[in-house]
Write an enzyme that holds these catalytic residues in place. Structure first.
Site, PDB file in Angstrom:
ATOM      1  N   GLN A 100       3.606 -10.784  -3.045  1.00 14.76           N
ATOM      2  CA  GLN A 100       4.723  -9.817  -4.372  1.00 14.76           C
ATOM      3  C   GLN A 100       5.583 -10.808  -4.749  1.00 14.76           C
ATOM      4  OE1 GLN A 100       6.553  -6.353  -1.551  1.00 14.76           O
ATOM      5  NE2 GLN A 100       5.752  -7.797   0.219  1.00 14.76           N
ATOM      6  N   VAL A 102       7.136 -13.599  -7.929  1.00 17.79           N
ATOM      7  CA  VAL A 102       7.098 -13.824  -9.270  1.00 17.79           C
ATOM      8  C   VAL A 102       7.053 -15.009  -8.966  1.00 17.79           C
ATOM      9  CG1 VAL A 102       7.341 -11.443  -9.870  1.00 17.79           C
ATOM     10  CG2 VAL A 102       9.240 -12.957  -9.847  1.00 17.79           C
ATOM     11  N   HIS A 118       3.025  -8.142  -8.722  1.00 24.33           N
ATOM     12  CA  HIS A 118       4.127  -8.200  -8.684  1.00 24.33           C
ATOM     13  C   HIS A 118       4.141  -9.226 -10.711  1.00 24.33           C
ATOM     14  CE1 HIS A 118       6.743  -6.091  -5.877  1.00 24.33           C
ATOM     15  NE2 HIS A 118       5.564  -5.335  -5.522  1.00 24.33           N
ATOM     16  N   CYS A 126       3.941 -10.199 -24.062  1.00 27.95           N
ATOM     17  CA  CYS A 126       4.335  -8.594 -25.418  1.00 27.95           C
ATOM     18  C   CYS A 126       4.623  -7.502 -23.991  1.00 27.95           C
ATOM     19  CB  CYS A 126       2.705  -8.541 -27.052  1.00 27.95           C
ATOM     20  SG  CYS A 126       3.908  -7.532 -27.197  1.00 27.95           S
ATOM     21  N   ASN A 215       8.759 -12.363  10.293  1.00 21.71           N
ATOM     22  CA  ASN A 215      10.108 -12.375   9.853  1.00 21.71           C
ATOM     23  C   ASN A 215      11.207 -12.552  10.715  1.00 21.71           C
ATOM     24  OD1 ASN A 215      12.199 -10.908   8.585  1.00 21.71           O
ATOM     25  ND2 ASN A 215      10.701  -9.473   7.488  1.00 21.71           N
TER      26      ASN A 215
HETATM   27  P1  OAD Z   1      12.713  -8.862   0.753  1.00 17.19           P
HETATM   28  O1  OAD Z   1      14.420  -9.112  -0.912  1.00 17.19           O
HETATM   29  O2  OAD Z   1      13.517  -7.706   0.503  1.00 17.19           O
HETATM   30  O3  OAD Z   1      12.683  -9.325   2.362  1.00 17.19           O
HETATM   31  C1  OAD Z   1      12.918 -10.722   2.496  1.00 17.19           C
HETATM   32  C2  OAD Z   1      12.451 -10.454   3.631  1.00 17.19           C
HETATM   33  O4  OAD Z   1      12.739 -11.224   4.097  1.00 17.19           O
HETATM   34  C3  OAD Z   1      13.892  -9.759   4.657  1.00 17.19           C
HETATM   35  O5  OAD Z   1      13.373  -8.902   5.313  1.00 17.19           O
HETATM   36  C4  OAD Z   1      14.081 -10.947   5.628  1.00 17.19           C
HETATM   37  O6  OAD Z   1      14.576 -10.562   6.662  1.00 17.19           O
HETATM   38  C5  OAD Z   1      13.347 -11.540   5.724  1.00 17.19           C
HETATM   39  N1  OAD Z   1      13.353 -13.698   5.476  1.00 17.19           N
HETATM   40  C6  OAD Z   1      14.168 -14.328   5.161  1.00 17.19           C
HETATM   41  N2  OAD Z   1      14.358 -15.741   5.518  1.00 17.19           N
HETATM   42  C7  OAD Z   1      12.654 -15.748   5.629  1.00 17.19           C
HETATM   43  C8  OAD Z   1      12.353 -17.023   6.211  1.00 17.19           C
HETATM   44  N3  OAD Z   1      12.530 -17.784   6.343  1.00 17.19           N
HETATM   45  N4  OAD Z   1      10.523 -16.261   6.756  1.00 17.19           N
HETATM   46  C9  OAD Z   1      10.458 -15.626   6.516  1.00 17.19           C
HETATM   47  N5  OAD Z   1      10.862 -14.175   6.268  1.00 17.19           N
HETATM   48  C10 OAD Z   1      13.072 -14.720   5.997  1.00 17.19           C
HETATM   49  O7  OAD Z   1      11.962  -9.571  -0.425  1.00 17.19           O
HETATM   50  P2  OAD Z   1      10.311  -8.712  -0.453  1.00 17.19           P
HETATM   51  O8  OAD Z   1       9.802  -7.565   0.996  1.00 17.19           O
HETATM   52  O9  OAD Z   1       9.694  -9.755  -1.441  1.00 17.19           O
HETATM   53  O10 OAD Z   1       9.584  -6.444  -6.361  1.00 17.19           O
HETATM   54  O11 OAD Z   1      11.088  -7.042  -1.862  1.00 17.19           O
HETATM   55  C11 OAD Z   1      10.427  -6.743  -2.951  1.00 17.19           C
HETATM   56  C12 OAD Z   1       9.973  -6.338  -3.808  1.00 17.19           C
HETATM   57  O12 OAD Z   1      11.429  -5.621  -4.005  1.00 17.19           O
HETATM   58  C13 OAD Z   1       9.777  -7.860  -4.683  1.00 17.19           C
HETATM   59  O13 OAD Z   1       8.845  -8.454  -4.664  1.00 17.19           O
HETATM   60  C14 OAD Z   1      11.546  -7.232  -5.600  1.00 17.19           C
HETATM   61  C15 OAD Z   1      11.535  -6.767  -5.195  1.00 17.19           C
HETATM   62  O14 OAD Z   1      12.719  -5.801  -6.415  1.00 17.19           O
HETATM   63  C16 OAD Z   1       9.871  -6.622  -7.902  1.00 17.19           C
HETATM   64  O15 OAD Z   1      10.803  -7.485  -8.315  1.00 17.19           O
HETATM   65  C17 OAD Z   1       8.810  -5.672  -8.714  1.00 17.19           C
END
Ligand code: OAD
Length: 247
Positions: A100, A102, A118, A126, A215
């Site tokens: 997910q 970027v 994503h 564009c 996690n």
């Molecule tokens: P989040 O910021 O929602 O979640 C990050 C996760 O990583 C949390 O559950 C933390 O506990 C965990 N974490 C933190 N440090 C860690 C480490 N060292 N090792 C393992 N885990 C760790 O991020 P995403 O789930 O990626 O979308 O968010 C999903 C989407 O929401 C993103 O792609 C973005 C955002 O809005 C878009 O921009 C469309």
């Protein structure tokens, strides 16, 4: 058996692995996550001001500058031990990496063919045609943002998926197919709140896969996991690879 050895044993036994990553895998590279920490992006900024098509229509310069700031942070960061461990895992087993994220840290670590659900921070497209705008053209055409070279009504915009937009169909199709075909699925560093990405481990499980979550914090997927490794990915993944032979 401890959790690391249990993870290593399943990975070693696997024929096809699906890895889903989220912002947490880049946290140890110094890239802010979206939700989990005090300084995470959605604790400091409102997504509806910065990460929606409406926000871009309302104030393209604000959105452009915010993404330029994030691009600068990613450019200054380096892949970490977790990114590198996934490259090694792909050498050992048939692995499909779906991210997910970027940022380009998986690619810079050496992962090839990562499926980017994503989009990509370093790409510019564009706003009307979605055709790619290349870096040389951008360097020669400054502006916040510059007008698109592809359409008279278009602006250059980040090549990422915003809230309210569809995921790239091809990437989602490939990710879903991998979920139905894997026998082990890992969710690493994702809060599992954003769909359809968060649905991939469940889809894989319904097709018989064994599911591990890596996690430090619980997520909505935790109760369904066959194994929970509540450690940072940069520790857990290299440790699992190191335990491979003993597993
Ligand atoms: P989040 O910021 O929602 O979640 C990050 C996760 O990583 C949390 O559950 C933390 O506990 C965990 N974490 C933190 N440090 C860690 C480490 N060292 N090792 C393992 N885990 C760790 O991020 P995403 O789930 O990626 O979308 O968010 C999903 C989407 O929401 C993103 O792609 C973005 C955002 O809005 C878009 O921009 C469309």
């Amino acid at each position: 058996m401890d959790t690391i050895h249990a993870l290593a044993a399943q990975l070693r036994r696997a024929r096809r692995i699906l890895v889903l990553t989220g912002a947490g895998i880049s946290a140890e590279s110094g890239i802010a996550t979206f939700r989990d920490a005090q300084d995470s992006l959605w604790a400091r900024f409102r997504p509806e001001d910065l990460a929606t098509p409406e926000a871009f229509r309302r104030d393209p310069a604000l959105v452009w500058r915010w993404y330029a700031w994030r691009r600068g942070q990613v450019a200054a960061a380096q892949p970490n031990a977790a990114h590198r461990a996934l490259v090694e895992l792909a050498r050992r087993r048939d692995t499909v990496l779906v991210t997910q994220n970027v940022d380009d840290l998986h690619q810079r670590a050496g992962s090839v063919d990562a499926i980017c659900l994503h989009g990509a921070l370093m790409r510019t497209i564009c706003s009307v045609t979605r055709l790619e705008i290349d870096a040389d053209w951008l360097a020669a055409n400054p502006g916040e943002p510059p007008r698109s070279p592809h359409h008279a009504d278009g602006l250059a915009r980040p090549g990422v998926v915003w809230f309210g937009e569809n995921l790239p169909a091809d990437a989602l199709d490939r990710a879903n197919a991998a979920a139905t075909q894997c026998d082990v699925v890992l969710a690493i560093g994702t809060s599992a709140l954003v769909y359809p990405a968060a649905g991939l481990p469940g889809l894989a499980q319904r097709h018989g896969a064994w599911f591990a979550e890596i996690n430090p914090q619980p997520t909505p997927l935790t109760p369904a996991a066959d194994l929970v490794v509540a450690q940072p990915a940069g520790l857990a993944l290299p440790a699992a690879l190191a335990a491979w032979e003993e597993a």
